[in-house]
Design an enzyme around this catalytic site. Structure first.
Site: not given
Length: 626
Positions: A314, A316, A517
């Site tokens: 991922d 961000t 996250d």
């Protein structure tokens, strides 16, 4: 004694097993001194505490499902040893097998609460607008076509589109975007997202089980349905082991007429070292991973990780810091320097609640330590547009280009041309006007983690392909992928898009490790063969959905984890080869009468010790040059 055992049985499984093993080990140690000193052979304690559970499990498996596992052969060896009076051999076999079972139990998956956390995100109520006014109803009672009102700080109850009002929506739950998205009439909003600033009225379109948050929960619940769990090799080969052991014992008895040789074969054929081969290596590797900042939540996660060929990241919060920062300031007024534009923007945004506004003020403070922010007066938030304030006596507007257009402020042609390079890099612009004239703009972007480039190089060096999957737009994804030299990326990914990409890749024979996250990464973390969550900055739901959590968020350790998993599998293969070779050698010695049951038990006990020692070497593993 019986009451003592009953009280131990009421304990939790692991505590009880540990106590039973300690007592059994002490009993075996005492029996080595002189069993004749006691009225009952001390090894009976090991048989009762460790052997009886094995016997019960074997019988239940055979009766209910004719399931032949390693415990069947162990049970036969126990009964045969006791039948001919070899009590120590029976106790020793029971002790070693129960030790292997405990190690396996300690490496199984922990219960996860991710689904419960997701359910708590589901909106409970909604504000429905009727002719009689506003009423609070259950979110489940909302019907398609209802007109709803959402106030600042509230969660959007269902999917729909805005009828009236300007606002900013935090969509991190669904897209993982680090910044709220400005919304106005006609724009879509999704259930589970959070309204941050302005109130708005909306029309319900998808409600109940069709809403985004409910579809998302179903994704998380079903994402790991196809994730295979690895079965212990001793159990996988148990049928053949039992057949070979029984055949060898029976033939030896018939040919030699000595039942003690047959019993010795059963004892030495017990797969103690085989049972210990995998869990001891896994436990040692988990200990190594823990020292490098990883919390391994699934017992077989490292075993699965050894086979991955792609690592999907991922963006961000994983490869980037997850918070915007000012990357450029441009003045469009020859009479003003870029430093003055920056100062006015920081003063106007000083009291802003918007993440972009807070980022501007924070960056200005960081670059001007000890210097107070410019004073501002008459501050006003303009939801979905920006802010206005009086800074150093000037009327300042800071926000989107649409804000300047609404106030009738002409935008100079150089705004578009000078902003293009920053927009192509995926930056977000804040336009500034002072006293009714365009003054300049600020470009903000999420910052790449300092260790991200080193991590990507390490992943490639480990022979694994890095992939970027992000909910951000094409320009931001392309910029990050190019900066970090990631060969494959996909932008504008919703949770189901990441899920589909991983599923297609794994169906094509390319096992995936997902690193993320956010809440929106939970389905992908579950669907991937192995999920790694950023434990420090990551959401609780992402951590609960993952197999492994990176506690300190230091991505540089990820290549080490990949290499460790492969070294662990190599160690397991060495352990298995050694244990099988030792067993067959001991069988030959038992057939010829060289070994008796007690010596045979000690021989394969020594084999178990060597397996444990070899596995323990994983504790200090560290790839050279890493």
């Amino acid at each position: 004694m019986i009451r003592f055992l009953e009280s131990l049985s009421s304990w939790g499984g692991v505590k009880r097993d540990v106590v039973f093993l300690i007592l059994s080990g002490l009993a075996l140690a005492v029996s080595l001194i002189d069993p004749a000193l006691f009225p009952i052979h001390p090894a009976w304690a090991a048989i009762l505490l460790c052997g009886v559970p094995i016997l019960l499990e074997a019988v239940i498996g055979l009766v209910t499902a004719f399931d032949i596992k390693a415990d069947v052969l162990v049970s036969i060896a126990l009964i045969a040893s006791v039948a001919i009076g070899e009590i120590f051999a029976a106790g020793e076999v029971a002790f070693i097998m129960q030790l292997g079972g405990l190690l396996e139990e300690l490496t199984v998956a922990r219960a996860r609460a991710g689904i419960e956390r997701l359910v708590r995100l589901t909106p409970r109520t909604a504000r429905r607008l009727t002719e009689a006014g506003e009423e609070i109803i259950s979110a489940d009672a909302v019907r398609k076509g209802d007109r709803l009102r959402v106030l600042p700080g509230e969660t959007v109850p269902v999917d729909g589109f805005i009828l009236a009002g300007q606002t900013s929506i935090n969509q991190a739950v669904m897209t993982g975007e680090s910044l709220p998205v400005d919304k106005g009439p006609g724009d879509e909003v999704s259930s589970g997202t959070v309204n941050q600033f302005g109130s708005f009225d909306m029309e319900a379109v998808r409600v109940g089980e069709d809403s985004s948050i409910q579809r998302y929960i179903r994704l998380v619940q079903s994402a790991d349905a196809g994730k295979a769990k690895i079965v212990g090799l001793a159990d996988r080969w148990a049928t053949w082991i039992v057949v070979i052991a029984l055949s060898a014992a029976l033939l030896t008895w018939l040919i030699t007429g000595e039942i003690i040789r047959a019993v010795t074969i059963l004892v030495v054929f017990c797969p103690c070292a085989l049972v210990l081969a995998t869990p001891t290596a896994i436990m040692a590797a988990i200990g190594n991973a823990t020292r490098h900042g990883f919390l391994v939540r699934e017992g077989d996660a490292l075993e699965r990780l050894s086979s991955v060929t792609q690592v999907t990241f991922d963006k961000t919060g994983t490869l980037t810091q997850g918070t915007p920062a000012v990357t450029a300031v441009c003045s469009l007024d020859p009479a003003r320097t870029w430093q003055e534009v920056y100062r006015l923007a920081a003063g106007a945004e000083a009291r802003s609640e918007h993440p972009l506004g807070r980022a501007v003020a924070a960056c200005w403070r960081e670059e001007h330590p000890g210097e107070p922010l410019p004073g501002s007066e008459a501050f006003q938030m303009l939801p979905g547009r920006g802010v206005q304030a009086r800074v150093d006596g000037r009327e300042v507007l800071a926000g989107s280009p649409a804000l300047l257009a609404e106030r009738g402020i002409p935008q100079p042609p150089e705004l578009a041309t000078r902003a293009v390079p920053w927009l192509e890099q995926g930056c977000t612009l804040i336009c500034l006007a002072a006293d009714g004239a365009a003054a300049g703009f600020l470009a903000l972007a999420d910052q790449v983690r300092p260790q991200a480039a080193e991590t990507i190089r390490g992943v490639k060096a480990a022979g694994v392909t890095p992939v970027l999957l992000t909910g951000d737009h094409e320009n931001a994804a392309h910029t990050i992928a190019r900066a970090l030299d990631i060969p494959v990326y996909q932008a504008n990914c919703r949770p189901e898009d990441k899920l589909d990409w991983i599923d297609r890749s794994q169906q094509a024979g390319h096992p995936v490790c997902m690193v993320g996250d956010g809440i929106n990464d939970a389905p992908a973390l579950k669907k991937a063969l192995v999920g790694v969550a950023m434990g420090g900055v990551g959401s609780d739901i992402a951590v609960d959905a993952a197999d492994i959590a990176l506690v300190n968020d230091d991505l540089r350790e990820l290549p080490h984890l990949l290499r460790l998993s492969r070294r662990m599998m190599t160690t397991i293969k060495y352990n298995l080869t050694f244990s099988m070779a030792l067993n067959f050698a001991a069988i030959l010695l038992a057939i010829t009468g060289i070994l008796n049951p007690v010596v045979g038990a000690l021989v394969h006990n020594a084999g178990s010790v060597l397996v444990i020692v070899n596995s323990a070497r994983l504790l200090g593993f560290r790839q050279r040059g890493t």
